[in-house]
Enzyme design. Structure first.
Site, short mmCIF file in Angstrom:
data_model
loop_
_atom_site.label_atom_id
_atom_site.label_comp_id
_atom_site.label_asym_id
_atom_site.label_seq_id
_atom_site.Cartn_x
_atom_site.Cartn_y
_atom_site.Cartn_z
N PHE A 270 -7.22 6.70 -4.59
CA PHE A 270 -6.34 6.05 -5.57
C PHE A 270 -7.16 5.79 -6.84
CE2 PHE A 270 -3.96 2.38 -7.26
CZ PHE A 270 -2.68 2.91 -7.23
N ASP B 40 -11.19 1.97 2.29
CA ASP B 40 -10.00 1.32 1.76
C ASP B 40 -8.84 1.58 2.72
OD1 ASP B 40 -7.70 0.52 0.38
OD2 ASP B 40 -8.66 0.87 -1.57
N TYR C 192 0.53 -6.16 0.46
CA TYR C 192 1.93 -6.08 0.01
C TYR C 192 2.58 -4.76 0.39
CZ TYR C 192 -0.59 -3.89 -3.87
OH TYR C 192 -1.43 -3.11 -4.62
N LYS C 193 1.80 -3.81 0.96
CA LYS C 193 2.39 -2.53 1.35
C LYS C 193 2.94 -2.68 2.78
CE LYS C 193 -0.35 -0.03 -2.01
NZ LYS C 193 -1.66 0.49 -2.35
N ARG D 178 7.80 10.81 -2.23
CA ARG D 178 7.09 10.15 -1.15
C ARG D 178 8.02 9.21 -0.39
NH1 ARG D 178 1.98 6.23 -2.43
NH2 ARG D 178 3.63 5.06 -3.43
C1 LIG Z 1 -2.18 0.20 -3.73
C2 LIG Z 1 -3.59 0.54 -3.91
C3 LIG Z 1 -4.39 -0.16 -4.83
C4 LIG Z 1 -3.80 -1.21 -5.74
O1 LIG Z 1 -4.73 -2.17 -6.13
P1 LIG Z 1 -4.23 -3.59 -6.67
O2 LIG Z 1 -5.44 -4.19 -7.24
O3 LIG Z 1 -3.65 -4.35 -5.54
O4 LIG Z 1 -3.18 -3.33 -7.71
C5 LIG Z 1 -5.74 0.15 -4.88
N1 LIG Z 1 -6.27 1.10 -4.09
C6 LIG Z 1 -5.53 1.81 -3.21
C7 LIG Z 1 -6.17 2.84 -2.35
C8 LIG Z 1 -4.16 1.55 -3.11
O5 LIG Z 1 -3.42 2.26 -2.26
#
Ligand SMILES: *Cc1c(COP(=O)(O)O)cnc(C)c1O
Length: 397
Positions: free
Chosen positions: A113, A184, A209-210, A356
Site C-alpha cells: 500500500f 502489515d 476499521y477494515k 474489488r
Molecule cells: C488501509 C491501509 C493503510 C491506511 O493507513 P491509515 O493510516 O489508517 O490511513 C495503510 N497501509 C495498508 C497496507 C493499508 O491496507
C-alpha cells in the site's frame, strides 16, 4: 462453532444494500451506538477526568490489543492500539531499523500500500542519504533478501489483488539473512488466521476499521515480539509510552514491553466503538471465518466467470494464495463499480482497472453473494455502466 446468523444480526446493514466493501470499512456493529452513547453520558459526562481511572480508559490500548492479539496469533501483552496505521508503520520500521543498525536498506514490494512506502521513504530521508528504500516485484522478495537488508517491510495480503505472501517462509528466510521483519496485517486481521508467534515475526502492524469493524478512523495496532520488546527503542517517544508518565520526568525511559509503543492520549470514544466490534469477534472462530470466506469467494468467482466474460480475475485462483477479497480487471472498472453501487452492491475500485469485492462471513452469506453476482451480471451483460454519469471520478474511489 461460529453462529454466522447470530454474528450477522449484530450488524446494522442498511435495507437494500449488499456490502462487499468490509475490506475497506467494516459496517456498524449495532451495539456500538449504545456503547458510545453510554460512554459519553455515564463516563465522560458523569466521571469527567476521573474516567481515566474509574472507567479504565487508560487500559483500553492494551486491553483491546490483547483482544486483537487473539485473532493474529500474538502472545498476551504483545499488542497495543493507538494512532493511525501510517503512524504505526513509521514507528515499527524505525524501531526495526535501529535494531539492525549496521544495515541501511529497507526492502518492500510494489504491491504494498503506498502509504507504507511513503512513510518508510519519509523516515529514511530523515535518517540520511546512506539509507535506501528498495522496492521489488512481490515474486522477487525472497531473492532480494541479501545481507544488505536491515528490514523487510511487507503487507501480507495485497490490497489490490488479495495475493498473499507466505509469512512463515519469508520471515524464516529474512532471519536466516539477519533481516528484521515488519508485517502489515491491514488486510489480514479478521480476514485470515495469522500466527505471529508461530511465524516468529518481529514487528507487525494493522488497522481496525477494515475487517475488524472498528469504524472510520478507528486506531491501528502494533505488535512487537516479546523477545524483542524490552530492547526496542520507540522512535515516537510520547509521554504515555514512558515508564512512569505521571512522574513527569524530563528524561525519557521506555515503558515495560509493548507499553513503550504507546504515544499520546488514546481516542477513548473511538476505542469504545472498537470494543463493541471486538464483542462480535469474541463470538467467532477465525479458522471458521476463513473456511466460510473461501466458500463465498469460490462461489463468487464461479458465478462471475460464468456470466461476465468481460471481467478478468485479478486475484490468485488458489484460495490458499489469497486473502478474503476478490478482484476483477475491467477497462471500465470505475464506471461498472458506480453502476453496481447504484444498484445497492457496494464494492470499490482501485486504479487503474481493479474492481474489488471483500468477503466478510461475519455478516455476508451465500444469498448475498448470489444476489450480488446476479446484479453484476445484469450490469455487464446490458452494459449498464456505459453512461457519462458513472464515468466521472469522485474524491474517494
Ligand atoms: C488501509 C491501509 C493503510 C491506511 O493507513 P491509515 O493510516 O489508517 O490511513 C495503510 N497501509 C495498508 C497496507 C493499508 O491496507
Amino acid at each position: 462453532m461460529t453462529d454466522f446468523a447470530a454474528t450477522k444480526a449484530m450488524f446494522h446493514l442498511p435495507e437494500g444494500v449488499l456490502y462487499l466493501d468490509g475490506n475497506s470499512l467494516g459496517p456498524l456493529p449495532k451495539a456500538a451506538a449504545g456503547g458510545v452513547q453510554r460512554m459519553l453520558s455515564d463516563e465522560w459526562g458523569q466521571m469527567l477526568i476521573t474516567g481515566w481511572n474509574k472507567a479504565g480508559w487508560m487500559g483500553l490500548p492494551t486491553g483491546l490489543g490483547d483482544r486483537i492479539g487473539r485473532l493474529i496469533g500474538a502472545e498476551a501483552g504483545a499488542v497495543v492500539v493507538g494512532d493511525t496505521l501510517s503512524i504505526k508503520v513509521y514507528q515499527a520500521v524505525a524501531s526495526a531499523l535501529e535494531h539492525n543498525s549496521k544495515r541501511k536498506v529497507v526492502l518492500s514490494d510494489n504491491g504494498n500500500f503506498p502509504s507504507d512506502l511513503y512513510m518508510a521513504d519519509g523516515l529514511l530521508r530523515s535518517l540520511g542519504a546512506e539509507y535506501e528504500l528498495r522496492v521489488v516485484d512481490p515474486e522477487n522478495v525472497a531473492d532480494a533478501l541479501t545481507e544488505e537488508i536491515a528490514v523487510l517491510m511487507l503487507t501480507e495480503v495485497d490490497y489490490r489483488t488479495g495475493r498473499k505472501h507466505d509469512m512463515k517462509a519469508l520471515t524464516q528466510m529474512a532471519h536466516a539473512n539477519g533481516v528484521v521483519t515488519v508485517w502489515d496485517l491491514a488486510h489480514s486481521a479478521g480476514a485470515i488466521p495469522v500466527d505471529l508467534a508461530g511465524c516468529n515475526a518481529d514487528f507487525a502492524v494493522g488497522c481496525t476499521y477494515k475487517y475488524l469493524n472498528g469504524g472510520p478512523g478507528a486506531p491501528a495496532f502494533v505488535y512487537v515480539a516479546p523477545r524483542l520488546a524490552p530492547n526496542v527503542r520507540p522512535a515516537l517517544s510520547g509521554w504515555l509510552g514512558h515508564e512512569a508518565p505521571f512522574n513527569f520526568d524530563l528524561d525519557y525511559r521506555p515503558g515495560a514491553g509493548i507499553e513503550r509503543m504507546r504515544v499520546g492520549t488514546p481516542p477513548v470514544i473511538q476505542m469504545t466503538a472498537l470494543s463493541a466490534a471486538m464483542d462480535v469477534w469474541d463470538m467467532a472462530d477465525i479458522a471458521e471465518v476463513r473456511a466460510k470466506s473461501i466458500e463465498l469467494t469460490e462461489m463468487f468467482i464461479d458465478q462471475v466467470e460464468t456470466s461476465c466474460p468481460d471481467l478478468e480475475l485479478a486475484s490468485p485462483r488458489d484460495p490458499e494464495q489469497r486473502g478474503s477479497q476478490i478482484s476483477f480487471r475491467f477497462h471500465e472498472g470505475y464506471a461498472a463499480m458506480q453502476a453496481l453501487i447504484a444498484r445497492g452492491v457496494i464494492g470499490d475500485f482501485r486504479a487503474p482497472n481493479i474492481m474489488r469485492f471483500g468477503f466478510t462471513p461475519l455478516y455476508i452469506d451465500e444469498n448475498d453473494v448470489i444476489q450480488a453476482a446476479d446484479i453484476l451480471a445484469d450490469i455487464m451483460t446490458n452494459k449498464l455502466w456505459d453512461t457519462p454519469e458513472y464515468k466521472t471520478r469522485q474524491r474517494v474511489t
